[in-house]
Design a protein around this motif. Structure first.
Motif, short mmCIF file in Angstrom:
data_model
loop_
_atom_site.label_atom_id
_atom_site.label_comp_id
_atom_site.label_asym_id
_atom_site.label_seq_id
_atom_site.Cartn_x
_atom_site.Cartn_y
_atom_site.Cartn_z
N PHE A 118 0.84 -1.20 0.00
CA PHE A 118 0.00 0.00 0.00
C PHE A 118 0.87 1.25 0.00
O PHE A 118 2.02 1.21 0.46
CB PHE A 118 -0.88 0.02 1.25
N PRO A 119 0.31 2.37 -0.44
CA PRO A 119 1.06 3.63 -0.37
C PRO A 119 1.35 4.05 1.07
O PRO A 119 2.37 4.67 1.34
CB PRO A 119 0.15 4.64 -1.05
N SER A 120 0.42 3.70 2.00
CA SER A 120 0.59 4.15 3.38
C SER A 120 -0.13 3.21 4.34
O SER A 120 -0.97 2.41 3.94
CB SER A 120 0.03 5.57 3.55
N GLU A 121 0.17 3.37 5.61
CA GLU A 121 -0.51 2.61 6.65
C GLU A 121 -2.00 2.92 6.66
O GLU A 121 -2.83 2.01 6.79
CB GLU A 121 0.11 2.94 8.01
N ALA A 122 -2.36 4.18 6.51
CA ALA A 122 -3.77 4.57 6.50
C ALA A 122 -4.53 3.88 5.36
O ALA A 122 -5.67 3.45 5.54
CB ALA A 122 -3.90 6.09 6.40
N ASP A 123 -3.90 3.78 4.19
CA ASP A 123 -4.54 3.10 3.06
C ASP A 123 -4.76 1.62 3.37
O ASP A 123 -5.81 1.06 3.05
CB ASP A 123 -3.68 3.23 1.80
N ALA A 124 -3.79 0.99 3.99
CA ALA A 124 -3.91 -0.43 4.34
C ALA A 124 -5.04 -0.63 5.36
O ALA A 124 -5.88 -1.52 5.20
CB ALA A 124 -2.60 -0.95 4.90
N GLN A 125 -5.07 0.19 6.37
CA GLN A 125 -6.11 0.07 7.38
C GLN A 125 -7.49 0.29 6.79
O GLN A 125 -8.44 -0.45 7.10
CB GLN A 125 -5.85 1.03 8.53
N ALA A 126 -7.64 1.27 5.92
CA ALA A 126 -8.93 1.56 5.30
C ALA A 126 -9.41 0.36 4.48
O ALA A 126 -10.58 -0.02 4.54
CB ALA A 126 -8.84 2.81 4.44
N MET A 127 -8.50 -0.26 3.71
CA MET A 127 -8.88 -1.42 2.91
C MET A 127 -9.27 -2.59 3.80
O MET A 127 -10.28 -3.24 3.57
CB MET A 127 -7.73 -1.82 1.98
N LEU A 128 -8.50 -2.85 4.84
CA LEU A 128 -8.82 -3.97 5.71
C LEU A 128 -10.14 -3.76 6.43
O LEU A 128 -10.92 -4.70 6.59
CB LEU A 128 -7.68 -4.21 6.70
N VAL A 129 -10.43 -2.55 6.84
CA VAL A 129 -11.72 -2.26 7.46
C VAL A 129 -12.84 -2.50 6.45
O VAL A 129 -13.86 -3.13 6.76
CB VAL A 129 -11.76 -0.81 8.01
N ALA A 130 -12.65 -2.05 5.21
CA ALA A 130 -13.66 -2.25 4.17
C ALA A 130 -13.87 -3.74 3.87
O ALA A 130 -14.95 -4.15 3.47
CB ALA A 130 -13.25 -1.51 2.90
N PHE A 131 -12.83 -4.55 4.08
CA PHE A 131 -12.91 -5.98 3.83
C PHE A 131 -13.26 -6.76 5.09
O PHE A 131 -13.03 -7.97 5.16
CB PHE A 131 -11.60 -6.50 3.23
N GLY A 132 -13.78 -6.10 6.10
CA GLY A 132 -14.30 -6.79 7.27
C GLY A 132 -13.32 -7.10 8.37
O GLY A 132 -13.58 -7.94 9.22
N ALA A 133 -12.16 -6.42 8.40
CA ALA A 133 -11.17 -6.71 9.44
C ALA A 133 -10.91 -5.50 10.31
O ALA A 133 -9.84 -5.35 10.87
CB ALA A 133 -9.87 -7.19 8.81
N GLY A 134 -11.88 -4.64 10.44
CA GLY A 134 -11.68 -3.44 11.23
C GLY A 134 -11.69 -3.73 12.72
O GLY A 134 -12.17 -4.77 13.15
N PRO A 135 -11.15 -2.82 13.50
CA PRO A 135 -11.17 -2.99 14.95
C PRO A 135 -12.58 -2.81 15.50
O PRO A 135 -13.42 -2.16 14.89
CB PRO A 135 -10.25 -1.88 15.44
N ALA A 136 -12.81 -3.42 16.64
CA ALA A 136 -14.09 -3.21 17.31
C ALA A 136 -14.16 -1.74 17.74
O ALA A 136 -13.13 -1.08 17.92
CB ALA A 136 -14.19 -4.13 18.52
N GLU A 137 -15.37 -1.25 17.88
CA GLU A 137 -15.55 0.15 18.25
C GLU A 137 -14.78 0.46 19.53
O GLU A 137 -14.83 -0.27 20.51
CB GLU A 137 -17.02 0.46 18.45
N GLY A 138 -14.00 1.54 19.49
CA GLY A 138 -13.22 1.96 20.63
C GLY A 138 -11.87 1.29 20.76
O GLY A 138 -11.10 1.59 21.65
#
Length: 98
Positions: A10-30
């Motif tokens: 990925f171009p950046s850490e933020a891009d990687a995190q955004a994609m993983l969240v979109a693909f169902g691997a996001g952190p639980a709220e909080g």
């Protein structure tokens, strides 16, 4: 089923995190985003790991550009999402799933 390793840059850490969240691997709220985890996309499970815990790969004492994440896809191979230019095919992977 062992799975297929998918190597992503990925171009950046933020891009990687955004994609993983979109693909169902996001952190639980909080909760904070973790450098490893599990997600589910279109009914297929996958595990992911941020390479070296920081997304950085070194070669000859120089960092290889990008933020690197490996995915162990546990669904049918023909259902691996099209990651386009994010997917890379290293000759000698730095990090693999055991």
């Amino acid at each position: 089923m062992i799975g297929v390793t998918v190597f992503l840059r990925f171009p950046s850490e933020a891009d990687a995190q955004a994609m993983l969240v979109a693909f169902g691997a996001g952190p639980a709220e909080g909760e904070e985003f973790q450098p490893y985890g599990t997600g589910e996309f279109n009914g297929a499970r996958y595990d992911y790991v941020v390479v070296n815990g920081k997304g950085v790969i070194w070669k000859d004492d120089l960092p290889i550009p990008g933020y690197h994440v490996n995915i162990l896809w546990r669904g049918p191979e023909d259902q691996i999402p099209n990651f386009g230019e994010l997917r890379v095919y290293p000759e000698t992977p730095e990090c693999v799933f055991a």
